[in-house]
Motif scaffolding. Structure first.
Motif, PDB file in Angstrom:
ATOM      1  N   LEU A  21       0.878  -1.173   0.000  1.00 11.64           N
ATOM      2  CA  LEU A  21       0.000   0.000   0.000  1.00 11.64           C
ATOM      3  C   LEU A  21       0.907   1.212   0.000  1.00 11.64           C
ATOM      4  N   ARG A  22       0.683   2.102  -0.964  1.00 15.28           N
ATOM      5  CA  ARG A  22       1.548   3.255  -1.130  1.00 15.28           C
ATOM      6  C   ARG A  22       0.755   4.423  -1.689  1.00 15.28           C
ATOM      7  N   ALA A  23       1.389   5.586  -1.706  1.00 18.56           N
ATOM      8  CA  ALA A  23       0.771   6.765  -2.302  1.00 18.56           C
ATOM      9  C   ALA A  23       0.701   6.589  -3.823  1.00 18.56           C
ATOM     10  N   PRO A  24      -0.314   7.173  -4.459  1.00 18.63           N
ATOM     11  CA  PRO A  24      -0.415   7.098  -5.922  1.00 18.63           C
ATOM     12  C   PRO A  24       0.776   7.755  -6.610  1.00 18.63           C
ATOM     13  N   GLU A  25       1.096   7.221  -7.792  1.00 11.76           N
ATOM     14  CA  GLU A  25       2.180   7.740  -8.624  1.00 11.76           C
ATOM     15  C   GLU A  25       1.664   7.892 -10.050  1.00 11.76           C
ATOM     16  N   ALA A  26       2.430   8.584 -10.881  1.00  6.96           N
ATOM     17  CA  ALA A  26       2.036   8.798 -12.274  1.00  6.96           C
ATOM     18  C   ALA A  26       1.810   7.473 -13.005  1.00  6.96           C
ATOM     19  N   ARG A  27       2.577   6.448 -12.693  1.00 10.98           N
ATOM     20  CA  ARG A  27       2.435   5.155 -13.372  1.00 10.98           C
ATOM     21  C   ARG A  27       1.089   4.469 -13.100  1.00 10.98           C
ATOM     22  N   ASP A  28       0.326   4.979 -12.134  1.00  5.48           N
ATOM     23  CA  ASP A  28      -0.966   4.385 -11.775  1.00  5.48           C
ATOM     24  C   ASP A  28      -2.136   4.977 -12.559  1.00  5.48           C
ATOM     25  N   ARG A  29      -1.891   6.010 -13.343  1.00  2.00           N
ATOM     26  CA  ARG A  29      -2.973   6.740 -14.001  1.00  2.00           C
ATOM     27  C   ARG A  29      -3.878   5.820 -14.831  1.00  2.00           C
ATOM     28  N   ALA A  30      -3.313   4.973 -15.665  1.00  2.00           N
ATOM     29  CA  ALA A  30      -4.121   4.088 -16.519  1.00  2.00           C
ATOM     30  C   ALA A  30      -4.981   3.142 -15.674  1.00  2.00           C
ATOM     31  N   ALA A  31      -4.416   2.634 -14.579  1.00  2.00           N
ATOM     32  CA  ALA A  31      -5.185   1.725 -13.713  1.00  2.00           C
ATOM     33  C   ALA A  31      -6.310   2.471 -13.009  1.00  2.00           C
ATOM     34  N   PHE A  32      -6.080   3.729 -12.599  1.00  2.00           N
ATOM     35  CA  PHE A  32      -7.154   4.522 -11.995  1.00  2.00           C
ATOM     36  C   PHE A  32      -8.288   4.711 -12.989  1.00  2.00           C
ATOM     37  N   ILE A  33      -7.952   5.029 -14.221  1.00  2.00           N
ATOM     38  CA  ILE A  33      -8.982   5.222 -15.252  1.00  2.00           C
ATOM     39  C   ILE A  33      -9.753   3.919 -15.469  1.00  2.00           C
ATOM     40  N   GLU A  34      -9.030   2.806 -15.541  1.00  2.00           N
ATOM     41  CA  GLU A  34      -9.683   1.504 -15.690  1.00  2.00           C
ATOM     42  C   GLU A  34     -10.622   1.230 -14.518  1.00  2.00           C
ATOM     43  N   LEU A  35     -10.179   1.524 -13.321  1.00  2.00           N
ATOM     44  CA  LEU A  35     -10.970   1.307 -12.106  1.00  2.00           C
ATOM     45  C   LEU A  35     -12.252   2.142 -12.130  1.00  2.00           C
ATOM     46  N   LEU A  36     -12.142   3.413 -12.478  1.00  2.00           N
ATOM     47  CA  LEU A  36     -13.293   4.319 -12.457  1.00  2.00           C
ATOM     48  C   LEU A  36     -14.232   4.115 -13.648  1.00  2.00           C
ATOM     49  N   ALA A  37     -13.732   3.523 -14.729  1.00  2.00           N
ATOM     50  CA  ALA A  37     -14.561   3.282 -15.918  1.00  2.00           C
ATOM     51  C   ALA A  37     -15.168   1.883 -15.945  1.00  2.00           C
ATOM     52  N   SER A  38     -14.831   1.048 -14.975  1.00  2.00           N
ATOM     53  CA  SER A  38     -15.281  -0.345 -14.971  1.00  2.00           C
ATOM     54  C   SER A  38     -16.744  -0.498 -14.552  1.00  2.00           C
ATOM     55  N   PRO A  39     -17.580  -1.060 -15.439  1.00  2.00           N
ATOM     56  CA  PRO A  39     -18.976  -1.315 -15.052  1.00  2.00           C
ATOM     57  C   PRO A  39     -19.081  -2.307 -13.891  1.00  2.00           C
ATOM     58  N   GLU A  40     -18.186  -3.305 -13.849  1.00  2.00           N
ATOM     59  CA  GLU A  40     -18.229  -4.297 -12.768  1.00  2.00           C
ATOM     60  C   GLU A  40     -17.907  -3.655 -11.422  1.00  2.00           C
ATOM     61  N   VAL A  41     -16.872  -2.826 -11.392  1.00  2.00           N
ATOM     62  CA  VAL A  41     -16.473  -2.173 -10.151  1.00  2.00           C
ATOM     63  C   VAL A  41     -17.585  -1.264  -9.641  1.00  2.00           C
ATOM     64  N   HIS A  42     -18.290  -0.616 -10.557  1.00  2.00           N
ATOM     65  CA  HIS A  42     -19.287   0.382 -10.168  1.00  2.00           C
ATOM     66  C   HIS A  42     -20.731  -0.124 -10.183  1.00  2.00           C
ATOM     67  N   THR A  43     -20.904  -1.437 -10.131  1.00  2.00           N
ATOM     68  CA  THR A  43     -22.242  -2.020 -10.072  1.00  2.00           C
ATOM     69  C   THR A  43     -23.051  -1.439  -8.919  1.00  2.00           C
ATOM     70  N   TYR A  44     -22.428  -1.274  -7.760  1.00  2.00           N
ATOM     71  CA  TYR A  44     -23.125  -0.789  -6.562  1.00  2.00           C
ATOM     72  C   TYR A  44     -22.755   0.655  -6.217  1.00  2.00           C
ATOM     73  N   LEU A  45     -22.136   1.342  -7.167  1.00  2.00           N
ATOM     74  CA  LEU A  45     -21.660   2.701  -6.900  1.00  2.00           C
ATOM     75  C   LEU A  45     -22.221   3.721  -7.886  1.00  2.00           C
ATOM     76  N   GLY A  46     -23.368   3.435  -8.458  1.00  2.00           N
ATOM     77  CA  GLY A  46     -23.998   4.403  -9.344  1.00  2.00           C
ATOM     78  C   GLY A  46     -23.558   4.331 -10.790  1.00  2.00           C
ATOM     79  N   GLY A  47     -22.776   3.340 -11.147  1.00  2.00           N
ATOM     80  CA  GLY A  47     -22.364   3.177 -12.531  1.00  2.00           C
ATOM     81  C   GLY A  47     -20.996   3.775 -12.814  1.00  2.00           C
ATOM     82  N   PRO A  48     -20.373   3.311 -13.893  1.00  2.00           N
ATOM     83  CA  PRO A  48     -19.024   3.772 -14.231  1.00  2.00           C
ATOM     84  C   PRO A  48     -19.038   5.173 -14.822  1.00  2.00           C
ATOM     85  N   ARG A  49     -17.882   5.798 -14.834  1.00  2.00           N
ATOM     86  CA  ARG A  49     -17.690   7.082 -15.497  1.00  2.00           C
ATOM     87  C   ARG A  49     -17.233   6.821 -16.934  1.00  2.00           C
ATOM     88  N   PRO A  50     -17.581   7.670 -17.874  1.00  2.00           N
ATOM     89  CA  PRO A  50     -17.121   7.483 -19.257  1.00  2.00           C
ATOM     90  C   PRO A  50     -15.592   7.597 -19.357  1.00  2.00           C
TER      91      PRO A  50
END
Length: 179
Positions: A21-50
């Motif tokens: 567990l660490r602070a976010p870094e620039a190399r994490d940007r693509a994974a953050f976008i994948e996480l926030l755009a994932s329909p599966e991840v956001h099933t119970y969170l109001g839906g994914p972001r475009p």
């Protein structure tokens, strides 16, 4: 949500048996976008972001603020742990308390990573802010999240309706330092 208070940030990376567990870094940007755009991840969170919206507005180093941990497995981000002060929480039982949140990429589900990472983050929290309670909210329909909350020691405070679904609010009693 606001900062945690008098907490030095970022802390040294927190290592568990399998994760870091660490602070976010620039190399994490693509994974953050994948996480926030994932329909599966956001099933119970109001839906994914475009995805295109996220590509345009996600900073080079995403989510870089106290209480935002990247969860890393074998050098790659698989999730995020959030510990934030719930100052504007709509539920009185949660107002002003630290709030635990977590998001994991679907490929990381089912291996116990969320439990391992959340337990490590809560252990860190207990060390830097001893005696403080932590709350967690999830939809009751999210069975995996409800199981994790119980495993982490959260007990039900109340259930309520929000976002067209029944929500569960749990409280983890403060861990007091031993003398």
């Amino acid at each position: 949500m606001t900062e945690l208070g008098p907490v030095a940030w970022p802390p040294a990376p927190i290592k568990t048996e399998r994760l870091v567990l660490r602070a976010p870094e620039a190399r994490d940007r693509a994974a953050f976008i994948e996480l926030l755009a994932s329909p599966e991840v956001h099933t119970y969170l109001g839906g994914p972001r475009p995805r295109d919206e996220l590509e345009g507005e996600t900073p080079e180093v995403p989510e870089r603020w106290p209480g935002s941990f990247v969860v890393e497995l074998d050098g790659a981000m698989i999730g995020q742990i959030l510990l934030r002060r719930a100052s504007g929480h709509h539920r009185p039982a949660a107002a002003g308390k630290a709030d635990l949140g977590y998001l994991f990429l679907p490929r990381a589900w089912g291996f116990g990573y969320a439990a391992e990472a959340c337990a490590a983050a809560l252990g860190w929290f207990d060390g830097v802010l001893p005696g403080e309670p932590v709350v967690l909210a999830t939809q009751t329909a999210n069975v995996a999240s409800m199981r994790l909350a119980a495993k982490l020691g959260f007990t039900e405070v109340e259930r309520f309706e929000a976002w067209d679904a029944e929500q569960w609010l749990g409280l983890r009693s403060p861990v007091t330092p031993s003398a």
